[in-house]
Design an enzyme around this catalytic site. Structure first.
Site, PDB file in Angstrom:
ATOM      1  N   TYR A 108     -22.013 -25.237  31.551  1.00 25.08           N
ATOM      2  CA  TYR A 108     -20.832 -24.402  31.757  1.00 25.08           C
ATOM      3  C   TYR A 108     -19.649 -25.063  31.060  1.00 25.08           C
ATOM      4  O   TYR A 108     -19.455 -26.278  31.182  1.00 25.08           O
ATOM      5  CB  TYR A 108     -20.525 -24.249  33.259  1.00 25.08           C
ATOM      6  CG  TYR A 108     -19.238 -23.500  33.517  1.00 25.08           C
ATOM      7  CD1 TYR A 108     -19.248 -22.126  33.708  1.00 25.08           C
ATOM      8  CD2 TYR A 108     -18.014 -24.172  33.541  1.00 25.08           C
ATOM      9  CE1 TYR A 108     -18.066 -21.428  33.914  1.00 25.08           C
ATOM     10  CE2 TYR A 108     -16.823 -23.476  33.740  1.00 25.08           C
ATOM     11  CZ  TYR A 108     -16.858 -22.103  33.930  1.00 25.08           C
ATOM     12  OH  TYR A 108     -15.691 -21.420  34.124  1.00 25.08           O
ATOM     13  N   GLU A 196     -14.180 -18.874  28.303  1.00 31.10           N
ATOM     14  CA  GLU A 196     -15.294 -19.364  29.123  1.00 31.10           C
ATOM     15  C   GLU A 196     -16.620 -19.111  28.424  1.00 31.10           C
ATOM     16  O   GLU A 196     -16.852 -18.024  27.903  1.00 31.10           O
ATOM     17  CB  GLU A 196     -15.285 -18.653  30.481  1.00 31.10           C
ATOM     18  CG  GLU A 196     -16.362 -19.178  31.426  1.00 31.10           C
ATOM     19  CD  GLU A 196     -16.458 -18.348  32.704  1.00 31.10           C
ATOM     20  OE1 GLU A 196     -16.083 -18.873  33.762  1.00 31.10           O
ATOM     21  OE2 GLU A 196     -16.900 -17.190  32.636  1.00 31.10           O
TER      22      GLU A 196
END
Ligand code: GDP
Ligand code: MN
Length: 385
Positions: A108, A196
């Site tokens: 992530y 993101e």
């Protein structure tokens, strides 16, 4: 302003952040063509401005021609409901088809501004993928945050802090460093409020690739980025917010049931705070502006009343440039035109307040007077409770 995954990936490629090869289409035939061009397997991905698509059935891996057809039929035109769309979901109008990649590990990686430290913050985890919310809830220590002072920009030690923090294997460090540095530059150059990648993957053959992409660009900076402005997708806009923009009103739809109309953004923020403090939840943010006229007030009223969540309304005006008598006229005019069906608490103070109160009192409308802001919040919270 948010943009779609396929659009964010165009910008990623411009900044040398690796993404899978792919193409976007709004027809089943187009999806099949792209799949043929890429070769199987492919990932078929719904393009909406919300995450959690995988769990909602909006991302499918297709290994055969039949599976491509089935995925295209299922996803294109579906109303995709995810944790982030709300129960009404979003209609899928575009689909991204990408060459399928073998995943060794899902990481992530995101970049956001942090107001508290006034830094650009890198957030990373070695436990990326569709369950990142669980990781955040159950093992937050597995998510690391590295603040970068925007004046000095990203430095080698930031990169190392992130890579050691997520226990990245040594052979991957050079590639990961480049990805993070490039992503940081993209974030700054494009005035982003969020970038993101979840998941950022390590492929079977040890490459670092952005499998997903989310970008939010500061709307106030869009004039500097005509290429991003062009990416605007009106289908993703909130219909009430669009209506508000037409009237020149500053409106944001929220989850609560207390509609409120305020003049001035700061006072509107304070009003939402005090509504919450009184135990209720605001249904919107609405700033009619310092120089609003009766017509704007009427439009604001109409917006609030069109929101079916609203059970009570709080009008909080400090009459400066917008005089209280003008506001009062607007309220009366709107209430009579639209047919006021909900209780309205009014807190008014400032220029011509006596005249304003007289207009409201003589209107024959059932308006609830508040002596001050705390009293107003208490009264409206009592109504919607
Ligand atoms: P999100 O659920 O909206 O965040 O959509 P993602 O783009 O993150 O896709 C969801 C999941 O699908 C990812 O976490 C991956 O596990 C999987 N996925 C997406 N594309 C591929 C692919 O090309 N190959 C493989 N094996 N899995 C994929
Ligand atoms: Mn994702």
């Amino acid at each position: 302003m948010k943009i779609h995954e396929y659009q964010a990936k165009e910008l990623f490629r411009k900044y040398k952040v690796p993404t899978p090869e792919g193409g976007v289409s709004d027809s089943v035939a187009g999806i099949k063509d792209i799949a043929v061009g890429l070769g199987l397997p492919v990932a078929v991905k719904a393009q909406i401005h919300a995450g959690g698509r995988g769990k909602g059935g909006g991302v499918k891996l297709a290994r055969t021609d039949d599976e491509v057809s089935a995925a295209a039929d299922a996803i294109l035109g579906m109303t995709l409901v995810t944790k982030q769309t709300g129960p009404e979901g979003r209609v899928v109008r575009k689909v991204l088809v990408e060459k399928g990649v073998g995943i060794q590990k899902e990481l992530y990686l995101s970049i956001i501004p942090d107001r508290e430290t006034a830094c650009i913050t890198i957030v990373a985890s070695q436990d990326g993928g569709m369950d990142i919310e669980d990781v955040a809830a159950k093992s937050p220590e597995r998510i690391i945050k590295v603040p970068v002072n925007p004046v000095t920009g990203i430095q080698g030690y930031h990169l190392r802090q992130v890579m050691f923090g997520i226990e990245l294997e040594k052979p991957l460090m050079k590639e990961f460093s480049a990805v993070l540095k490039n992503l940081y530059n993209l974030f700054v150059d494009y005035d982003c409020s969020m970038v993101e990648i979840n998941p950022l993957i390590v492929t079977d053959d040890n490459r670092v690739v952005a499998l997903d992409a989310k970008m939010d660009i500061d709307s106030n900076a869009l004039f500097r980025h005509p290429d991003v402005k062009e990416m605007h997708d009106p289908n993703e806009d909130d219909p009430t917010e669009m209506e508000a923009a037409k009237y020149g009103l500053n409106y944001i739809n929220l989850d609560g049931n207390v509609g409120n109309m305020v003049n001035g953004a700061g006072l509107a923020m304070a009003t939402m705070d005090i509504i919450k403090q009184a135990g209720a939840e605001p249904a919107n943010f609405l700033d009619v502006g310092g120089g609003a006229d009766a017509e704007m007030v009427e439009n604001g009223f109409r917006l609030i009343l069109s929101d079916s969540k609203v059970k009570g309304i709080l009008i909080n005006i400090f009459g400066g440039i917008l005089r209280c008598d003008v506001l009062a006229q607007g309220v009366v005019q709107a209430a009579k035109k639209i047919g006021l069906s909900l209780p309205v608490v009014v807190r008014m103070e400032g220029t011509n307040v006596e005249e304003g109160r007289r207009i409201l009192a003589d209107s024959g409308l059932e308006l609830i007077n508040a002596i001050d802001l705390a009293d107003a919040a208490k009264k409206v919270a009592g109504i919607v409770a």
